[in-house]
Design a protein around this motif. Structure first.
Motif, PDB file in Angstrom:
ATOM      1  N   THR A 117      74.525 -39.317  32.797  1.00  0.00           N
ATOM      2  CA  THR A 117      75.140 -40.302  33.684  1.00  0.00           C
ATOM      3  C   THR A 117      75.151 -39.798  35.297  1.00  0.00           C
ATOM      4  OG1 THR A 117      76.668 -40.931  32.008  1.00  0.00           O
ATOM      5  CG2 THR A 117      77.375 -41.221  34.224  1.00  0.00           C
ATOM      6  N   TYR A 118      74.974 -40.687  35.861  1.00  0.00           N
ATOM      7  CA  TYR A 118      74.940 -40.473  37.406  1.00  0.00           C
ATOM      8  C   TYR A 118      75.923 -41.167  38.195  1.00  0.00           C
ATOM      9  CZ  TYR A 118      70.107 -38.211  37.359  1.00  0.00           C
ATOM     10  OH  TYR A 118      69.081 -37.121  37.215  1.00  0.00           O
ATOM     11  N   GLN A 119      76.296 -40.514  39.330  1.00  0.00           N
ATOM     12  CA  GLN A 119      77.209 -41.009  40.237  1.00  0.00           C
ATOM     13  C   GLN A 119      76.968 -41.152  41.856  1.00  0.00           C
ATOM     14  OE1 GLN A 119      80.614 -38.529  40.882  1.00  0.00           O
ATOM     15  NE2 GLN A 119      82.165 -40.193  40.823  1.00  0.00           N
ATOM     16  N   LEU A 120      77.237 -42.358  42.265  1.00  0.00           N
ATOM     17  CA  LEU A 120      76.783 -42.539  43.691  1.00  0.00           C
ATOM     18  C   LEU A 120      78.172 -42.152  44.595  1.00  0.00           C
ATOM     19  CD1 LEU A 120      74.938 -43.498  46.061  1.00  0.00           C
ATOM     20  CD2 LEU A 120      75.667 -45.687  45.618  1.00  0.00           C
ATOM     21  N   ARG A 121      77.896 -41.108  45.535  1.00  0.00           N
ATOM     22  CA  ARG A 121      79.098 -40.980  46.441  1.00  0.00           C
ATOM     23  C   ARG A 121      78.539 -41.546  48.167  1.00  0.00           C
ATOM     24  NH1 ARG A 121      83.428 -38.989  43.925  1.00  0.00           N
ATOM     25  NH2 ARG A 121      84.318 -39.962  45.480  1.00  0.00           N
ATOM     26  N   ASP A 152      81.339 -46.258  46.656  1.00  0.00           N
ATOM     27  CA  ASP A 152      81.392 -44.876  46.417  1.00  0.00           C
ATOM     28  C   ASP A 152      82.219 -44.671  44.969  1.00  0.00           C
ATOM     29  OD1 ASP A 152      82.011 -42.306  47.309  1.00  0.00           O
ATOM     30  OD2 ASP A 152      84.062 -42.599  47.532  1.00  0.00           O
ATOM     31  N   GLY A 153      81.528 -43.802  44.341  1.00  0.00           N
ATOM     32  CA  GLY A 153      82.249 -43.375  43.059  1.00  0.00           C
ATOM     33  C   GLY A 153      81.311 -44.338  41.832  1.00  0.00           C
ATOM     34  N   ILE A 154      80.651 -45.055  42.037  1.00  0.00           N
ATOM     35  CA  ILE A 154      80.067 -46.044  41.125  1.00  0.00           C
ATOM     36  C   ILE A 154      78.999 -45.041  39.823  1.00  0.00           C
ATOM     37  CG2 ILE A 154      77.749 -46.563  42.237  1.00  0.00           C
ATOM     38  CD1 ILE A 154      79.707 -49.121  40.321  1.00  0.00           C
ATOM     39  N   ILE A 155      79.499 -45.385  38.923  1.00  0.00           N
ATOM     40  CA  ILE A 155      78.824 -44.651  37.702  1.00  0.00           C
ATOM     41  C   ILE A 155      77.752 -45.341  37.198  1.00  0.00           C
ATOM     42  CG2 ILE A 155      79.427 -43.708  35.404  1.00  0.00           C
ATOM     43  CD1 ILE A 155      80.729 -41.969  37.526  1.00  0.00           C
ATOM     44  N   CYS A 200      71.631 -52.726  56.045  1.00  0.00           N
ATOM     45  CA  CYS A 200      70.379 -52.136  55.547  1.00  0.00           C
ATOM     46  C   CYS A 200      70.358 -50.649  55.696  1.00  0.00           C
ATOM     47  CB  CYS A 200      69.368 -52.813  56.342  1.00  0.00           C
ATOM     48  SG  CYS A 200      68.653 -54.451  55.924  1.00  0.00           S
ATOM     49  N   GLN A 201      71.104 -49.923  56.560  1.00  0.00           N
ATOM     50  CA  GLN A 201      71.214 -48.604  56.737  1.00  0.00           C
ATOM     51  C   GLN A 201      71.783 -48.097  55.480  1.00  0.00           C
ATOM     52  OE1 GLN A 201      73.217 -47.035  60.235  1.00  0.00           O
ATOM     53  NE2 GLN A 201      73.350 -44.989  59.358  1.00  0.00           N
ATOM     54  N   MET A 202      72.791 -48.583  54.651  1.00  0.00           N
ATOM     55  CA  MET A 202      73.198 -48.113  53.379  1.00  0.00           C
ATOM     56  C   MET A 202      72.220 -48.279  52.352  1.00  0.00           C
ATOM     57  SD  MET A 202      75.631 -46.742  51.895  1.00  0.00           S
ATOM     58  CE  MET A 202      77.482 -47.295  52.635  1.00  0.00           C
ATOM     59  N   SER A 203      71.409 -49.378  52.269  1.00  0.00           N
ATOM     60  CA  SER A 203      70.350 -49.629  51.265  1.00  0.00           C
ATOM     61  C   SER A 203      69.198 -48.581  51.772  1.00  0.00           C
ATOM     62  CB  SER A 203      69.940 -51.196  51.193  1.00  0.00           C
ATOM     63  OG  SER A 203      69.445 -51.558  52.397  1.00  0.00           O
ATOM     64  N   ASN A 204      68.780 -48.307  52.735  1.00  0.00           N
ATOM     65  CA  ASN A 204      67.782 -47.510  53.339  1.00  0.00           C
ATOM     66  C   ASN A 204      68.461 -46.002  52.498  1.00  0.00           C
ATOM     67  OD1 ASN A 204      66.348 -49.295  54.587  1.00  0.00           O
ATOM     68  ND2 ASN A 204      67.135 -48.904  56.586  1.00  0.00           N
ATOM     69  N   LEU A 205      69.519 -45.759  52.847  1.00  0.00           N
ATOM     70  CA  LEU A 205      70.099 -44.371  52.510  1.00  0.00           C
ATOM     71  C   LEU A 205      70.261 -44.057  50.839  1.00  0.00           C
ATOM     72  CD1 LEU A 205      71.514 -41.670  53.227  1.00  0.00           C
ATOM     73  CD2 LEU A 205      73.717 -42.906  52.207  1.00  0.00           C
ATOM     74  N   ILE A 206      70.354 -45.212  50.345  1.00  0.00           N
ATOM     75  CA  ILE A 206      70.484 -45.145  48.713  1.00  0.00           C
ATOM     76  C   ILE A 206      68.990 -44.902  47.995  1.00  0.00           C
ATOM     77  CG2 ILE A 206      70.973 -46.443  46.525  1.00  0.00           C
ATOM     78  CD1 ILE A 206      73.528 -47.489  48.181  1.00  0.00           C
ATOM     79  N   TYR A 207      68.237 -45.723  48.706  1.00  0.00           N
ATOM     80  CA  TYR A 207      66.771 -45.997  48.467  1.00  0.00           C
ATOM     81  C   TYR A 207      66.166 -44.554  48.730  1.00  0.00           C
ATOM     82  CZ  TYR A 207      61.612 -47.020  48.150  1.00  0.00           C
ATOM     83  OH  TYR A 207      60.368 -47.128  47.776  1.00  0.00           O
ATOM     84  N   TRP A 208      66.344 -44.000  49.605  1.00  0.00           N
ATOM     85  CA  TRP A 208      65.613 -42.691  49.928  1.00  0.00           C
ATOM     86  C   TRP A 208      66.243 -41.555  48.992  1.00  0.00           C
ATOM     87  CZ3 TRP A 208      61.767 -40.515  52.280  1.00  0.00           C
ATOM     88  CH2 TRP A 208      61.711 -38.987  52.748  1.00  0.00           C
ATOM     89  N   TRP A 257      73.730 -38.320  45.373  1.00  0.00           N
ATOM     90  CA  TRP A 257      73.652 -38.532  43.897  1.00  0.00           C
ATOM     91  C   TRP A 257      74.000 -37.349  43.195  1.00  0.00           C
ATOM     92  CZ3 TRP A 257      73.637 -43.054  41.472  1.00  0.00           C
ATOM     93  CH2 TRP A 257      72.878 -44.351  41.743  1.00  0.00           C
ATOM     94  N   ARG A 258      75.057 -37.494  42.281  1.00  0.00           N
ATOM     95  CA  ARG A 258      75.451 -36.322  41.249  1.00  0.00           C
ATOM     96  C   ARG A 258      75.352 -36.585  39.902  1.00  0.00           C
ATOM     97  NH1 ARG A 258      79.152 -33.623  45.035  1.00  0.00           N
ATOM     98  NH2 ARG A 258      80.039 -32.347  43.031  1.00  0.00           N
ATOM     99  N   SER A 259      75.471 -36.003  39.278  1.00  0.00           N
ATOM    100  CA  SER A 259      75.033 -36.091  37.660  1.00  0.00           C
ATOM    101  C   SER A 259      75.763 -35.204  36.733  1.00  0.00           C
ATOM    102  CB  SER A 259      73.686 -35.933  37.419  1.00  0.00           C
ATOM    103  OG  SER A 259      73.596 -36.239  36.064  1.00  0.00           O
ATOM    104  N   THR A 260      75.997 -35.451  35.678  1.00  0.00           N
ATOM    105  CA  THR A 260      76.961 -34.503  34.415  1.00  0.00           C
ATOM    106  C   THR A 260      75.992 -33.503  33.984  1.00  0.00           C
ATOM    107  OG1 THR A 260      75.754 -36.223  32.873  1.00  0.00           O
ATOM    108  CG2 THR A 260      78.001 -36.573  33.474  1.00  0.00           C
ATOM    109  N   ALA A 261      74.478 -33.414  34.780  1.00  0.00           N
ATOM    110  CA  ALA A 261      73.767 -32.301  34.150  1.00  0.00           C
ATOM    111  C   ALA A 261      72.726 -31.840  35.578  1.00  0.00           C
ATOM    112  CB  ALA A 261      72.838 -32.625  33.107  1.00  0.00           C
ATOM    113  N   SER A 262      72.506 -30.827  35.659  1.00  0.00           N
ATOM    114  CA  SER A 262      71.713 -30.446  36.871  1.00  0.00           C
ATOM    115  C   SER A 262      70.111 -30.673  36.391  1.00  0.00           C
ATOM    116  CB  SER A 262      71.721 -28.793  37.005  1.00  0.00           C
ATOM    117  OG  SER A 262      71.317 -28.049  35.737  1.00  0.00           O
TER     118      SER A 262
END
Length: 269
Positions: free
Chosen positions: A187-191, A83-86, A128-136, A203-208
């Motif tokens: 820049t992107y951020q994973l929450r 959580d919060g990785i940039i 794997c549920q976490m990696s599935n989510l991030i990939y999707w 996935w969040r970002s500094t720009a839309s």
């Protein structure tokens, strides 16, 4: 015939794991020099690019409830590292390098691990549920999936599936990794977080972003094999739409092939 399950000796499995694990450590060392995502921020970046949630408990045949509960413990432990990785422009995110090796000392417990078409228990099972989510989620962003591994076996029937078959990413520490590269100027951020009943990610970002993504499957079919089993396959594509909702690209993503470990006509319940 090449899709028939192959039984390997215990010695060969141990040797193979050592070899691939060693290669992964070497790749991580090289990737660190090129730019690996490692910074974390507790504050949200301003723009949500994509968000998704998956239920923590799914009805799976012959899977005891304690395995589901332990999976939740493991997901919470992994979320604490992710959580919060940039992910800055030019950097690469590595799933396993960020989480680290799941151990009891870090709070991980026995969970369900898919293993050669069946399942067993193992420390950190269920991640794997976490990696599935991030990939999707990543498939709905401009970020590039630079490494992803498909499931070789289709173990459970499609009980309540809402996404195309094969739209996940399997993970095994450390040699089956999920890696995501940021080729954008932003820049992107994973929450990620775990609630009482869902795993939620963003996935969040500094720009839309003016782009929208729709992931879909093509050429889905199930074929019987000469040795008596069934092979399930499909091709994953995505539509990319502009701000006017016009399709500007129909992009190939990946293809999947998996040996089915249940009867194709088994009731989906």
């Amino acid at each position: 015939m090449r899709h028939r399950p192959v039984k390997r000796s215990k010695a060969r499995l141990i040797a193979g794991k050592w070899w691939f694990t060693s290669k992964r450590y070497a790749r991580w060392w090289l990737l660190t020099r090129k730019g690996m995502a490692k910074e974390r921020k507790s504050d949200h970046l301003p723009y949500v690019i994509f968000t998704h949630a998956t239920p923590l408990i799914r009805k799976l045949l012959n899977v005891d409830m304690w395995l589901h509960m332990n999976k939740v413990i493991n997901l919470k432990a992994a979320a604490g590292q992710l959580d919060g990785i940039i992910l800055k422009p030019g950097e690469t995110f590595s799933y396993w390098r960020t989480i680290g090796k799941p151990t009891k000392r870090k709070g991980y417990v026995d969970g369900m691990v898919l293993y050669y078409g069946n399942f067993k228990t193992g420390i950190g099972g269920g991640l794997c549920q976490m990696s599935n989510l991030i990939y999707w989620m990543t498939l709905h962003t401009p970020l590039i999936v630079s490494e992803r591994h498909r499931h070789s076996y289709d173990v459970f029937p499609d009980a309540g599936r809402t996404q195309p078959f094969g739209s996940g990413a399997t993970c095994v520490y450390n040699y089956l990794d999920l890696q995501i590269h940021n080729t954008t100027p932003h820049t992107y951020q994973l929450r990620v977080r775990v609630t009482d009943d869902e795993l939620i990610g963003e996935w969040r970002s500094t720009a839309s972003s003016d782009l929208q993504y729709e992931v879909y499957e093509k050429e889905h079919h199930i074929a019987s094999q000469p040795w008596g089993g069934y092979l399930r396959s499909n091709v994953i594509h995505r539509y990319i739409r502009n701000s006017e909702n016009e399709i500007i690209l129909d992009e190939y993503v990946t293809e999947n092939q998996a040996l089915m470990m249940y009867a194709p006509l088994l009731e989906q319940s």
